[in-house]
Write a protein that holds these residues in place. Structure first.
Motif, short mmCIF file in Angstrom:
data_model
loop_
_atom_site.label_atom_id
_atom_site.label_comp_id
_atom_site.label_asym_id
_atom_site.label_seq_id
_atom_site.Cartn_x
_atom_site.Cartn_y
_atom_site.Cartn_z
N ALA A 14 2.85 14.26 -7.84
CA ALA A 14 1.41 13.50 -9.56
C ALA A 14 1.60 15.56 -9.77
O ALA A 14 1.61 15.37 -11.12
CB ALA A 14 0.18 13.57 -8.62
N ASN A 15 1.69 16.29 -8.98
CA ASN A 15 1.49 17.79 -9.70
C ASN A 15 2.19 18.32 -8.53
O ASN A 15 2.57 18.15 -7.49
CB ASN A 15 0.71 18.01 -10.56
CG ASN A 15 -0.66 18.06 -9.98
OD1 ASN A 15 -1.43 18.49 -8.37
ND2 ASN A 15 -1.62 17.24 -10.10
N ASP A 16 1.97 19.77 -8.82
CA ASP A 16 1.75 21.05 -7.82
C ASP A 16 0.87 21.10 -7.21
O ASP A 16 1.16 22.08 -6.24
CB ASP A 16 3.10 22.49 -8.53
CG ASP A 16 2.04 22.55 -9.50
OD1 ASP A 16 0.71 22.22 -9.22
OD2 ASP A 16 1.64 24.03 -10.04
N GLN A 17 -0.46 20.54 -7.28
CA GLN A 17 -1.22 20.20 -6.39
C GLN A 17 -1.15 19.60 -5.12
O GLN A 17 -2.10 19.35 -3.78
CB GLN A 17 -2.26 20.19 -6.74
CG GLN A 17 -2.55 22.12 -7.63
CD GLN A 17 -2.68 23.67 -6.80
OE1 GLN A 17 -2.97 23.46 -5.59
NE2 GLN A 17 -1.74 23.81 -7.33
N SER A 18 -0.26 18.14 -4.95
CA SER A 18 0.25 17.47 -4.75
C SER A 18 0.69 17.87 -2.40
O SER A 18 1.25 18.31 -2.44
CB SER A 18 0.93 16.16 -5.21
OG SER A 18 0.43 15.91 -6.19
N LEU A 19 -0.02 16.91 -2.15
CA LEU A 19 0.31 16.77 -0.18
C LEU A 19 2.22 16.33 -0.75
O LEU A 19 2.71 17.05 -0.18
CB LEU A 19 -0.13 15.62 0.09
CG LEU A 19 -1.76 16.37 0.71
CD1 LEU A 19 -2.24 15.08 1.29
CD2 LEU A 19 -2.30 18.07 1.35
N ALA A 20 3.06 15.58 -1.38
CA ALA A 20 4.12 14.86 -1.43
C ALA A 20 5.04 16.73 -2.03
O ALA A 20 6.09 16.44 -1.55
CB ALA A 20 4.01 14.68 -2.65
N TRP A 21 4.06 17.76 -2.49
CA TRP A 21 5.51 18.78 -3.54
C TRP A 21 5.10 19.45 -2.17
O TRP A 21 6.16 19.49 -2.11
CB TRP A 21 4.45 19.43 -5.13
CG TRP A 21 4.38 20.76 -4.89
CD1 TRP A 21 4.25 21.73 -4.68
CD2 TRP A 21 5.96 20.88 -5.30
NE1 TRP A 21 4.81 22.65 -5.33
CE2 TRP A 21 6.17 22.52 -5.64
CE3 TRP A 21 7.63 20.01 -5.55
CZ2 TRP A 21 7.36 22.61 -6.19
CZ3 TRP A 21 8.12 20.32 -6.43
CH2 TRP A 21 8.46 22.03 -6.52
N GLY A 22 3.95 19.54 -1.40
CA GLY A 22 4.24 20.62 -0.22
C GLY A 22 5.29 20.30 1.12
O GLY A 22 5.83 21.13 0.76
N CYS A 23 5.31 19.22 0.97
CA CYS A 23 6.77 18.17 1.70
C CYS A 23 7.80 18.25 1.03
O CYS A 23 8.93 18.50 1.98
CB CYS A 23 6.23 16.91 2.54
SG CYS A 23 4.77 16.52 3.06
N ALA A 24 7.75 18.20 -0.46
CA ALA A 24 9.01 17.97 -1.04
C ALA A 24 9.97 19.44 -1.15
O ALA A 24 10.69 19.51 -0.64
CB ALA A 24 8.86 17.54 -2.04
N GLU A 25 8.98 20.37 -0.88
CA GLU A 25 9.15 22.04 -1.09
C GLU A 25 9.98 22.68 0.25
O GLU A 25 11.20 23.23 0.88
CB GLU A 25 8.13 22.51 -1.31
CG GLU A 25 8.33 23.04 -2.85
CD GLU A 25 7.30 24.33 -3.63
OE1 GLU A 25 7.32 24.95 -4.00
OE2 GLU A 25 6.05 24.43 -2.81
#
Length: 254
Positions: A14-25
């Motif tokens: 959803a944004n750069d605070q998302s769990l998915a973003w941490g995983c993607a990085e």
């Protein structure tokens, strides 16, 4: 596939605070090539810069309740890549009225919606991913301790996450013979957009930091490192599990 970078799908950023973003990085840092989805035009403005930063060659809309979007997404993955090595499912939703009320007072419509978006969407995604994982693969979803114990303010999402974790075990059993692993990652409380809908989030975060053995909150980066491990080849014998990454909070009573 040996010698080739892993290719995976990230659903729920959803944004750069998302769990998915941490995983993607973390996955990208390990060399994975990523396909990224966004839910609607409003989310696109937040997610598109992140997809660009990840160098994602596939960036498509996905409302998990829209069958035509899901089909179009996997058609594109099949056409461009011909395979899929992993899938990250980081999607959860419950109507606010049902989420903030008692479970016993939840509406049929609200419960059904929460279960469909938060749980059955994983099953639908797994069904589409299976043919693209002919040589094996890994599927990971996000859960929370409220699936196991009553957490004040978590309400309706408790039964829904319990169903999600049970689904992980059944999917692992059904897909295991083809080399597909399925796991859940149960995180400590994190200030994400999805979590902001919880009525007692501040208190939950305070208690987690106070009671967890490590006395600190988990970060999206730490969640990402564990996700990258579970989705990668080093965890090739781990399946059907709910793995905690919560500073040990789940191990403490009360």
């Amino acid at each position: 596939m040996a010698g080739l970078p892993l290719r995976g799908l990230i659903v729920g950023m959803a944004n750069d605070q998302s769990l998915a973003w941490g995983c993607a990085e973390a996955l990208r840092a390990d060399g994975a090539e990523l396909a990224v989805t966004f839910q609607g035009d409003k989310a696109r403005s937040h997610v598109e810069p992140l997809a660009q930063a990840l160098g994602a060659p596939i960036f498509l809309p996905l409302d998990v309740t829209a069958p035509e979007q899901m089909e179009a997404l996997f058609t594109e993955i099949a056409a461009r890549w011909g395979r899929l090595d992993f899938l990250l499912h980081s999607v959860a939703f419950a109507p606010k009225q049902d989420l903030h009320g008692r479970v016993v007072d939840s509406s049929v419509e609200g419960f059904t919606k929460a279960m469909d978006v938060s749980c059955h969407s994983l099953i639908r995604l797994a069904r589409f991913a299976e043919p693209l994982m002919a040589e094996g693969g890994s599927i990971l979803t996000m859960s929370f301790y409220g699936s196991e114990k009553v957490v004040p303010g978590y309400g309706l999402m408790g039964p829904v996450k319990a169903a999600l974790e049970a689904s992980v075990r059944y999917l692992a059993d059904e897909l295991g013979p083809t080399g597909i692993r399925v796991n859940a990652l149960s995180t400590g409380p994190v200030r994400t957009r999805a979590a902001s809908g919880l009525s007692h989030l501040d208190e939950l975060i305070r208690l987690a930091a106070e009671k967890a053995p490590l006395h600190q909150l988990v970060t999206i980066e730490q969640v990402g490192h564990m996700a990258a491990f579970l989705l990668g080849p080093k965890a090739r014998f781990v399946t059907g599990q709910t793995i905690y990454v919560d500073s040990g909070y789940n191990s403490v009573s009360g």
